[in-house]
Structure formats: C-alpha cells, structure tokens
Design a protein around this motif. Structure first.
Motif, PDB file in Angstrom:
ATOM      1  N   PRO A  91       0.795  -1.231   0.000  1.00 13.55           N
ATOM      2  CA  PRO A  91       0.000   0.000   0.000  1.00 13.55           C
ATOM      3  C   PRO A  91       0.828   1.281   0.000  1.00 13.55           C
ATOM      4  CG  PRO A  91      -0.969  -1.594   1.504  1.00 13.55           C
ATOM      5  CD  PRO A  91       0.345  -2.172   1.051  1.00 13.55           C
ATOM      6  N   ASP A  92       1.938   1.330   0.751  1.00 14.56           N
ATOM      7  CA  ASP A  92       2.728   2.565   0.792  1.00 14.56           C
ATOM      8  C   ASP A  92       3.400   2.827  -0.546  1.00 14.56           C
ATOM      9  OD1 ASP A  92       4.249   0.242   1.337  1.00 14.56           O
ATOM     10  OD2 ASP A  92       5.805   1.381   2.385  1.00 14.56           O
ATOM     11  N   TRP A  93       3.857   1.778  -1.242  1.00 18.15           N
ATOM     12  CA  TRP A  93       4.436   1.957  -2.567  1.00 18.15           C
ATOM     13  C   TRP A  93       3.367   2.422  -3.557  1.00 18.15           C
ATOM     14  CZ3 TRP A  93       7.772  -3.131  -3.286  1.00 18.15           C
ATOM     15  CH2 TRP A  93       8.798  -3.139  -2.321  1.00 18.15           C
ATOM     16  N   ARG A  94       2.206   1.793  -3.485  1.00 20.01           N
ATOM     17  CA  ARG A  94       1.132   2.150  -4.415  1.00 20.01           C
ATOM     18  C   ARG A  94       0.683   3.600  -4.203  1.00 20.01           C
ATOM     19  NH1 ARG A  94      -2.478  -1.271  -2.814  1.00 20.01           N
ATOM     20  NH2 ARG A  94      -3.816   0.219  -1.752  1.00 20.01           N
ATOM     21  N   GLU A  95       0.545   4.010  -2.958  1.00 18.49           N
ATOM     22  CA  GLU A  95       0.101   5.373  -2.674  1.00 18.49           C
ATOM     23  C   GLU A  95       1.121   6.396  -3.162  1.00 18.49           C
ATOM     24  OE1 GLU A  95      -0.575   5.314   1.495  1.00 18.49           O
ATOM     25  OE2 GLU A  95      -2.260   3.892   1.344  1.00 18.49           O
ATOM     26  N   ALA A  96       2.410   6.116  -2.947  1.00 17.96           N
ATOM     27  CA  ALA A  96       3.450   7.036  -3.415  1.00 17.96           C
ATOM     28  C   ALA A  96       3.424   7.143  -4.934  1.00 17.96           C
ATOM     29  CB  ALA A  96       4.820   6.568  -2.929  1.00 17.96           C
ATOM     30  N   PHE A  97       3.289   5.998  -5.607  1.00 17.64           N
ATOM     31  CA  PHE A  97       3.256   6.040  -7.069  1.00 17.64           C
ATOM     32  C   PHE A  97       2.018   6.777  -7.574  1.00 17.64           C
ATOM     33  CE2 PHE A  97       1.623   4.444 -11.051  1.00 17.64           C
ATOM     34  CZ  PHE A  97       2.658   4.813 -11.898  1.00 17.64           C
ATOM     35  N   ASP A  98       0.856   6.461  -7.033  1.00 19.63           N
ATOM     36  CA  ASP A  98      -0.366   7.104  -7.500  1.00 19.63           C
ATOM     37  C   ASP A  98      -0.286   8.620  -7.334  1.00 19.63           C
ATOM     38  OD1 ASP A  98      -1.373   4.628  -8.108  1.00 19.63           O
ATOM     39  OD2 ASP A  98      -2.698   4.503  -6.360  1.00 19.63           O
ATOM     40  N   ARG A  99       0.343   9.070  -6.270  1.00 19.17           N
ATOM     41  CA  ARG A  99       0.447  10.504  -6.005  1.00 19.17           C
ATOM     42  C   ARG A  99       1.471  11.180  -6.917  1.00 19.17           C
ATOM     43  NH1 ARG A  99       2.286  10.138  -1.109  1.00 19.17           N
ATOM     44  NH2 ARG A  99       4.473  10.378  -1.733  1.00 19.17           N
ATOM     45  N   ASP A 100       2.657  10.565  -7.033  1.00 19.32           N
ATOM     46  CA  ASP A 100       3.789  11.251  -7.653  1.00 19.32           C
ATOM     47  C   ASP A 100       4.135  10.777  -9.062  1.00 19.32           C
ATOM     48  OD1 ASP A 100       4.206  12.815  -5.356  1.00 19.32           O
ATOM     49  OD2 ASP A 100       5.458  11.253  -4.446  1.00 19.32           O
ATOM     50  N   GLY A 101       3.764   9.529  -9.403  1.00 16.65           N
ATOM     51  CA  GLY A 101       4.190   8.972 -10.686  1.00 16.65           C
ATOM     52  C   GLY A 101       5.471   8.170 -10.588  1.00 16.65           C
ATOM     53  N   PHE A 102       6.065   8.137  -9.405  1.00 13.73           N
ATOM     54  CA  PHE A 102       7.261   7.324  -9.158  1.00 13.73           C
ATOM     55  C   PHE A 102       7.269   6.922  -7.693  1.00 13.73           C
ATOM     56  CE2 PHE A 102       8.567  11.562  -7.946  1.00 13.73           C
ATOM     57  CZ  PHE A 102       9.326  11.351  -6.798  1.00 13.73           C
ATOM     58  N   VAL A 103       8.072   5.930  -7.383  1.00 14.34           N
ATOM     59  CA  VAL A 103       8.282   5.543  -5.988  1.00 14.34           C
ATOM     60  C   VAL A 103       9.766   5.265  -5.811  1.00 14.34           C
ATOM     61  CG1 VAL A 103       7.679   3.137  -6.489  1.00 14.34           C
ATOM     62  CG2 VAL A 103       7.658   3.937  -4.140  1.00 14.34           C
ATOM     63  N   ALA A 104      10.349   5.787  -4.734  1.00 12.13           N
ATOM     64  CA  ALA A 104      11.755   5.567  -4.396  1.00 12.13           C
ATOM     65  C   ALA A 104      11.818   4.723  -3.129  1.00 12.13           C
ATOM     66  CB  ALA A 104      12.473   6.894  -4.192  1.00 12.13           C
ATOM     67  N   ILE A 105      12.542   3.610  -3.202  1.00  5.79           N
ATOM     68  CA  ILE A 105      12.571   2.642  -2.105  1.00  5.79           C
ATOM     69  C   ILE A 105      14.015   2.479  -1.634  1.00  5.79           C
ATOM     70  CG2 ILE A 105      11.979   0.303  -1.413  1.00  5.79           C
ATOM     71  CD1 ILE A 105      10.139   0.256  -3.961  1.00  5.79           C
ATOM     72  N   PRO A 106      14.376   3.100  -0.513  1.00  7.93           N
ATOM     73  CA  PRO A 106      15.747   2.926  -0.001  1.00  7.93           C
ATOM     74  C   PRO A 106      15.933   1.543   0.603  1.00  7.93           C
ATOM     75  CG  PRO A 106      14.442   4.269   1.499  1.00  7.93           C
ATOM     76  CD  PRO A 106      13.570   4.007   0.300  1.00  7.93           C
ATOM     77  N   GLU A 107      17.175   1.074   0.577  1.00  5.86           N
ATOM     78  CA  GLU A 107      17.539  -0.225   1.154  1.00  5.86           C
ATOM     79  C   GLU A 107      16.583  -1.318   0.692  1.00  5.86           C
ATOM     80  OE1 GLU A 107      18.075   0.050   5.375  1.00  5.86           O
ATOM     81  OE2 GLU A 107      19.924   1.207   5.161  1.00  5.86           O
ATOM     82  N   VAL A 108      16.358  -1.369  -0.607  1.00  6.10           N
ATOM     83  CA  VAL A 108      15.430  -2.365  -1.144  1.00  6.10           C
ATOM     84  C   VAL A 108      15.979  -3.776  -0.993  1.00  6.10           C
ATOM     85  CG1 VAL A 108      16.309  -2.232  -3.523  1.00  6.10           C
ATOM     86  CG2 VAL A 108      13.920  -2.851  -3.109  1.00  6.10           C
TER      87      VAL A 108
END
Length: 347
Positions: free
Chosen positions: A72-89
């Motif tokens: 959900p946190d990845w999806r929400e970030a993408f839906d809002r911004d158009g990208f998602v950045a995930i540190p220490e993946v």
C-alpha cells in the motif's frame, strides 16, 4: 519515368492506408513519420487527444486490477507522484556482495552516445543470472514484480540490463536526456536500482511529481503539441518523445521537479509518461545501476498474454533485440554499438 513516380507514391500510400489505420491502435507515436498520427487535419478533429485519453483510461483500468498485489505505501506514493523511491530495497547485509558481484562481472557490452554522455549496457541474460544467483532472486522477488507490473500496467517481465552512464565525455553537445520530456503518449515503466550513491550534482533522475496524470491542462497541452508542424520542432518531440518547457509546466500547474539524490541500494520505479530528465552533472564520472524497461501496446485490454515474458524466453530478449537491429541496421538503425567484453565500470 519521373512522371510516373508521383502516381506510384500515391498508390503505395493508398495500399498502406489500412495498415496505417490499424497502427493507430498501437504504440506508434511519431508525428514525423506516420501520416495519420502527424495529420494536422485529423488532430484538429481530436485524433491525438482521443488516443491519449483511451490509452490513459485503459492503463488506469488495468492498474486497478493489479493494485491488490502492491504494498500500500508503494502504491500510494506512485499514485500521487508517478514514481516511488525505495531505499535499502535489498537487505543491508546482502547488498555489498551483490554489488561486488555485478561490478566485477564481465560480459559483452554495447554503448550509445548522446551529446556528451555515453550509456553502456550489458544484458542481464541467462549467463549473468547463472553467475549471480542473488540477482535472479532479486528480479523475481514477488513484491518488486508486483510493483513493476502495476507501474507498467501489465503482467509483463521488463527487459533488464546493467547500465552505466558516463558523463562529460569529449564533446560539447548537450545530453538530450537533460531536457524534461515524456517517453511517449502512454504509460510505460522504467526502473533504476542504483549501485552507488547519486548526489544532486551527479546527474540524478529528476521527475515532475504528478505529471503522469492527464489533467485537463495536460490534455490541452497534448492537443496543442499535436497541431505543431513536426518538421519545425525538435526531432525527438516530432518522433513522439515530447520535450516540455518551464512555461509549459507552469501552464499545466505542475509541481517543481524533484531531483532524486539517493543512497546506493535505492530502487526508483517510474511511469515515464510523466515528465522527467537526467539532472545535470557537475563533473565526469560513471553511474552504475540495474535498469529495467517495459512498454506494451497501450490499447490492449488484458493484463497478461505476453509470451516473451515466459521463463526461458524473457531473459534472452535483449540479445535477440540487439541481433535483430544488427541484421536490419541499414533499414531500422542500430544505435547500440558493440564495445567488446567489459565490466560495468572502466578498468
């Protein structure tokens, strides 16, 4: 004979018209090379905007069907911004070994030069996956696969490469990737897993948050650009990868661009229908990343059905694509030139 050429050309165009019409329901995007896509009369009637709206509606519909598998946190970030950045993946204890294995790996490489930057790529193919099992495990991780499917809008396996960006090589031509642009008129996936830190003055990936959404202002801009003479604008825009000015972004009421200065072991996944660029680099250097790309026909209503995503085929596609372009280089061009067996970083 010269008198016969114009009628022959008209006859050839007439014969190709059914094929050209079918191409409107594909990812074809060049205003310069396609007589219907670049037709001022058809675009005044709304052809380009209709293609944009239909492709966007289908992408959002497919994503709704894929959303339940994404964190959900990845999806929400993408839906809002158009990208998602995930540190220490990658778990911190596992990342150094994977990084070292990739940076020391040797394989045939290809390079393309654009302006004063060189992009070097090595295919993530069966040989590399066998030599670096942790890389295969990473690319098959269910949470990462689900995110890439969601951003791409399809259950498709991206093309994966080890990519090196070499900045400020000899020459004064600007890097065209430093201009804000969209890759096409429809959703597509690009992802970068950075193996080294990238600071704000080292050519960071830069994105205009929210620019992946087709607001009324974006659709008006799409309409106006479809009416421009493709022979009077820059070649990349004319071929369907439009450059966007600061004034255009302001007219679309877009946010300020965000340069992603990131630590190593950061994954960035983006929809490149949004406006993005490679940030300016203050010095020469090399940036190494796992780079992934997926773009399918935007008008397909189904989620899967990509036979080339099957295991055993997916990891061989890059080699096949390079070989195909080599074979038909005179007809379709081959910007990726072989440079022999290399490591991702220069010796």
């Amino acid at each position: 004979m010269s008198r016969l050429l114009p009628p022959l050309r008209r006859a050839a165009r007439a014969l190709l018209l059914p094929l050209r019409t079918l191409e409107l329901l594909s990812g074809a995007k060049s205003f310069l090379d396609h007589p219907l896509i670049g037709s001022p009369r058809l675009n005044r009637l709304g052809l380009h905007v209709a293609r944009v709206r239909l492709a966007d509606g289908l992408a959002r519909w497919r994503r709704r069907r894929l959303a339940h598998r994404v964190r959900p946190d990845w999806r929400e970030a993408f839906d809002r911004d158009g990208f998602v950045a995930i540190p220490e993946v990658i778990p911190a204890e596992a990342f150094p070994a994977l990084r070292a294995a990739i940076l020391s790996y040797q394989a045939p490489a290809r390079e393309m030069r654009q302006g004063d930057a060189i992009t070097r790529r090595m295919a993530i193919d069966p040989a590399m996956l066998a030599a670096i099992p942790a890389l295969r495990a990473l690319l098959e991780r269910p949470d990462i696969v689900a995110l890439m499917h969601y951003v791409a809008g399809f259950r498709t396996t991206p093309l994966h490469y080890i990519q090196t960006i070499v900045s400020h090589v000899d020459g004064n031509e600007p890097d065209p990737q430093e201009a804000f642009h969209a890759d096409s008129f429809h959703a597509s996936l690009k992802a970068w897993l950075f193996l080294n830190p990238v600071s704000e003055d080292e050519g960071p990936f830069t994105y205009v948050p929210g620019s992946h959404r087709f607001t009324p202002e974006r659709l008006d801009w799409e309409r106006r650009r479809s009416l421009a003479d493709p022979k009077a604008i820059d070649r990349m825009s004319a071929r369907g990868s439009p450059r966007v000015s600061r004034e255009d972004r302001a007219a679309m009421k877009l946010a300020q661009p965000r340069a992603l200065a990131v630590a190593g072991n950061t994954l960035v996944v983006a929809d490149t229908v949004g406006f993005h660029a490679r940030g300016a680099s203050a010095r020469s250097g090399e940036r190494v990343e796992i780079w992934s790309y997926a773009r399918r026909n935007p008008f397909l209503p189904w989620l899967g059905g990509d036979l080339l995503s099957l295991p055993g085929l997916a990891e061989r596609r890059v080699g096949w694509l390079w070989a195909l372009r080599d074979r038909f280089e005179k007809r379709i061009g081959q910007p990726w030139q072989p440079v022999g067996v290399r490591r991702p970083v220069s010796d």
